[in-house]
Design a protein around this motif. Structure first.
Motif, short mmCIF file in Angstrom:
data_model
loop_
_atom_site.label_atom_id
_atom_site.label_comp_id
_atom_site.label_asym_id
_atom_site.label_seq_id
_atom_site.Cartn_x
_atom_site.Cartn_y
_atom_site.Cartn_z
N THR A 35 11.04 1.65 -14.50
CA THR A 35 11.30 1.54 -13.06
C THR A 35 11.48 0.08 -12.66
O THR A 35 10.84 -0.80 -13.20
N THR A 36 12.35 -0.14 -11.69
CA THR A 36 12.47 -1.44 -11.04
C THR A 36 12.08 -1.25 -9.59
O THR A 36 12.60 -0.35 -8.92
N LEU A 37 11.13 -2.03 -9.14
CA LEU A 37 10.73 -1.98 -7.73
C LEU A 37 11.46 -3.11 -7.01
O LEU A 37 11.39 -4.26 -7.42
N MET A 38 12.17 -2.76 -5.96
CA MET A 38 12.97 -3.71 -5.20
C MET A 38 12.40 -3.82 -3.79
O MET A 38 11.88 -2.84 -3.27
N SER A 39 12.54 -4.99 -3.21
CA SER A 39 12.07 -5.15 -1.84
C SER A 39 12.94 -6.16 -1.11
O SER A 39 13.42 -7.13 -1.70
N ASP A 40 13.12 -5.90 0.17
CA ASP A 40 13.79 -6.85 1.05
C ASP A 40 12.77 -7.63 1.87
O ASP A 40 13.09 -8.31 2.81
N GLY A 41 11.48 -7.48 1.48
CA GLY A 41 10.40 -8.14 2.18
C GLY A 41 9.73 -7.21 3.19
O GLY A 41 8.59 -7.40 3.54
N GLU B 142 11.97 2.16 -4.94
CA GLU B 142 11.81 2.46 -6.36
C GLU B 142 13.17 2.82 -6.93
O GLU B 142 13.83 3.74 -6.45
N CYS B 143 13.62 2.07 -7.92
CA CYS B 143 14.91 2.32 -8.55
C CYS B 143 14.68 2.70 -10.02
O CYS B 143 13.97 1.99 -10.74
N THR B 144 15.28 3.80 -10.42
CA THR B 144 15.10 4.25 -11.80
C THR B 144 16.40 4.21 -12.58
O THR B 144 16.44 4.63 -13.73
N SER B 145 17.47 3.69 -11.95
CA SER B 145 18.74 3.56 -12.67
C SER B 145 19.45 2.30 -12.20
O SER B 145 19.23 1.83 -11.08
N PRO B 146 20.33 1.77 -13.04
CA PRO B 146 21.11 0.60 -12.62
C PRO B 146 21.96 0.89 -11.37
O PRO B 146 22.17 0.00 -10.55
N ASP B 147 22.41 2.13 -11.22
CA ASP B 147 23.21 2.49 -10.05
C ASP B 147 22.42 2.34 -8.76
O ASP B 147 22.94 1.89 -7.74
N GLY C 135 13.50 -8.09 -7.06
CA GLY C 135 13.06 -6.94 -7.84
C GLY C 135 11.98 -7.29 -8.83
O GLY C 135 11.86 -8.44 -9.27
N ILE C 136 11.20 -6.29 -9.15
CA ILE C 136 10.19 -6.40 -10.19
C ILE C 136 10.52 -5.35 -11.24
O ILE C 136 10.45 -4.15 -10.96
N ALA C 137 10.93 -5.81 -12.41
CA ALA C 137 11.18 -4.89 -13.52
C ALA C 137 9.82 -4.52 -14.09
O ALA C 137 9.16 -5.34 -14.72
N VAL C 138 9.40 -3.31 -13.84
CA VAL C 138 8.05 -2.89 -14.21
C VAL C 138 7.86 -2.94 -15.73
O VAL C 138 6.78 -3.26 -16.20
N GLY C 139 8.92 -2.71 -16.50
CA GLY C 139 8.82 -2.81 -17.95
C GLY C 139 8.37 -4.18 -18.41
O GLY C 139 7.60 -4.32 -19.37
N VAL C 140 8.84 -5.22 -17.72
CA VAL C 140 8.43 -6.59 -18.05
C VAL C 140 6.96 -6.80 -17.72
O VAL C 140 6.20 -7.37 -18.51
N VAL C 141 6.54 -6.31 -16.55
CA VAL C 141 5.12 -6.40 -16.17
C VAL C 141 4.28 -5.63 -17.19
O VAL C 141 3.23 -6.10 -17.64
N TRP C 142 4.76 -4.45 -17.57
CA TRP C 142 4.09 -3.60 -18.56
C TRP C 142 3.83 -4.39 -19.85
O TRP C 142 2.71 -4.41 -20.36
N ARG D 53 0.84 -1.21 0.00
CA ARG D 53 0.00 0.00 0.00
C ARG D 53 0.88 1.26 0.00
O ARG D 53 0.63 2.22 -0.73
N THR D 54 1.94 1.26 0.81
CA THR D 54 2.87 2.39 0.86
C THR D 54 3.55 2.59 -0.50
O THR D 54 3.67 3.71 -0.99
N ALA D 55 3.98 1.49 -1.13
CA ALA D 55 4.64 1.58 -2.43
C ALA D 55 3.69 2.11 -3.49
O ALA D 55 4.07 2.97 -4.30
N VAL D 56 2.46 1.63 -3.51
CA VAL D 56 1.47 2.08 -4.49
C VAL D 56 1.17 3.56 -4.28
O VAL D 56 1.06 4.33 -5.24
N GLN D 57 1.06 3.97 -3.03
CA GLN D 57 0.82 5.39 -2.73
C GLN D 57 1.97 6.24 -3.26
O GLN D 57 1.75 7.30 -3.84
N HIS D 58 3.20 5.77 -3.08
CA HIS D 58 4.36 6.51 -3.58
C HIS D 58 4.30 6.62 -5.11
O HIS D 58 4.54 7.69 -5.67
N LEU D 59 3.98 5.51 -5.78
CA LEU D 59 3.86 5.54 -7.24
C LEU D 59 2.77 6.51 -7.67
O LEU D 59 2.94 7.26 -8.63
N ARG D 60 1.66 6.49 -6.96
CA ARG D 60 0.53 7.39 -7.28
C ARG D 60 0.96 8.85 -7.14
O ARG D 60 0.68 9.67 -7.99
#
Length: 166
Positions: free
Chosen positions: A91-97, A102-107, A121-128, A74-81
């Motif tokens: 964007t790549t969304l990463m989580s440690d659980g 939110e990561c927007t660069s390889p760095d 991680g979830i590569a949002v482009g792949v989900v897209w 819910r926090t992540a979705v709110q941030h995206l919104r």
């Protein structure tokens, strides 16, 4: 509103995102992912979800499948919104659980991996692209006319937008 804005009814959004109708309904009622094209107004009205909504539904599903709590999702979705879903497909969304990043660069991805804890991680482009492919096989609805569109590929409209932005 765009003349050819396309919305997707609940069953179509569920099929494309890989979720149950019960999950969709609960997430809409609790404000996690609400239909941005047309919300439900009482009994009998059809919710219509946008392409972005369906992408977010699939992201939520992927996070749940990996054990991230609904509160953190819910926090992540709110941030995206709040960010206006800018550059979502890059964007790549990463989580440690426990936390979603939110990561927007390889760095940025690399920096998180340096921490030593387990990260996924979830590569949002792949989900897209997955959602584009799924929706191209399903029914959409033109918002302005209510016309049912079969096999309407949302990528067509997205490609037009990207080309205009460049």
């Amino acid at each position: 509103m765009a003349a050819q804005q396309i919305g997707y009814r609940g069953p179509t959004a569920c099929a494309a995102a890989g979720i149950t109708y019960r999950q969709l309904d609960y997430w809409a009622r609790t404000g996690l992912v609400e239909p941005s094209v047309r919300p439900a107004h009482g009994s009998g009205t059809q919710r219509l979800y946008s392409f972005h909504d369906v992408v977010v539904l699939k992201i939520v599903k992927r996070f749940l499948d990996t054990g991230v709590s609904l509160q953190n999702i819910r926090t992540a979705v709110q941030h995206l919104r709040e960010s206006g879903f800018r550059d979502l497909e890059r964007t790549t969304l990463m989580s440690d659980g426990a936390t979603v990043y939110e990561c927007t660069s390889p760095d940025e991805v690399h920096a998180l991996l340096q921490g030593g804890q387990g990260i996924f991680g979830i590569a949002v482009g792949v989900v897209w692209r997955d959602v584009e492919s799924a929706l191209s096989q399903l029914h959409g609805e033109r918002v302005d006319t209510g016309e049912t569109l079969i096999g309407q590929n949302p990528a067509d409209e997205l490609a037009r937008r990207r080309n205009r932005a460049v």
